[in-house]
Motif scaffolding. Structure first.
Motif, short mmCIF file in Angstrom:
data_model
loop_
_atom_site.label_atom_id
_atom_site.label_comp_id
_atom_site.label_asym_id
_atom_site.label_seq_id
_atom_site.Cartn_x
_atom_site.Cartn_y
_atom_site.Cartn_z
N ALA A 95 -5.63 -0.83 -2.28
CA ALA A 95 -6.63 -1.75 -1.75
C ALA A 95 -6.68 -3.04 -2.58
O ALA A 95 -6.79 -4.14 -2.02
CB ALA A 95 -8.01 -1.08 -1.75
N ILE A 118 -7.61 -3.23 3.37
CA ILE A 118 -7.99 -1.89 2.95
C ILE A 118 -9.30 -1.96 2.20
O ILE A 118 -9.49 -2.83 1.34
CB ILE A 118 -6.91 -1.28 2.03
CG1 ILE A 118 -5.56 -1.26 2.73
CG2 ILE A 118 -7.32 0.12 1.56
CD1 ILE A 118 -4.40 -0.98 1.79
N ARG A 119 -10.20 -1.02 2.50
CA ARG A 119 -11.45 -0.97 1.74
C ARG A 119 -11.93 0.47 1.62
O ARG A 119 -11.57 1.33 2.41
CB ARG A 119 -12.52 -1.84 2.36
CG ARG A 119 -13.03 -1.38 3.69
CD ARG A 119 -14.03 -2.39 4.26
NE ARG A 119 -14.66 -1.82 5.44
CZ ARG A 119 -15.94 -1.71 5.61
NH1 ARG A 119 -16.77 -2.17 4.70
NH2 ARG A 119 -16.44 -1.18 6.70
N CYS A 123 0.83 -1.21 0.00
CA CYS A 123 0.00 0.00 0.00
C CYS A 123 0.86 1.25 0.00
O CYS A 123 0.54 2.23 -0.68
CB CYS A 123 -0.95 0.00 1.19
SG CYS A 123 -0.16 -0.08 2.81
#
Length: 65
Positions: free
Chosen positions: A52, A60-61, A16
């Motif tokens: 994500a 992650i969303r 990320c």
């Protein structure tokens, strides 16, 4: 849209941070991701969505606000 990070699910891969360094960072002590900006500017949405998508832990969303 708002970004959510489930820190307990994070496996500290750092993907990320590579994909969206303005939105994510990692803690020094254990490498777990931290969210720098839960409501990133529109020009960062693509990077944050990529982060994500490539998160190996699905930590992650995106959430509609």
């Amino acid at each position: 849209m708002r970004v959510e990070l489930d820190e307990p699910k994070c496996v500290a891969s750092g993907q990320c941070v590579l994909a969206a360094p303005e939105v994510f960072d990692q803690r020094e002590e254990d490498g777990v991701a931290i969210l720098l900006d839960e409501t990133p500017a529109a020009e960062l949405h693509e990077q944050a969505r990529e982060a994500a998508a490539i998160c190996p832990a699905a930590a992650i969303r995106w959430v509609a606000t």
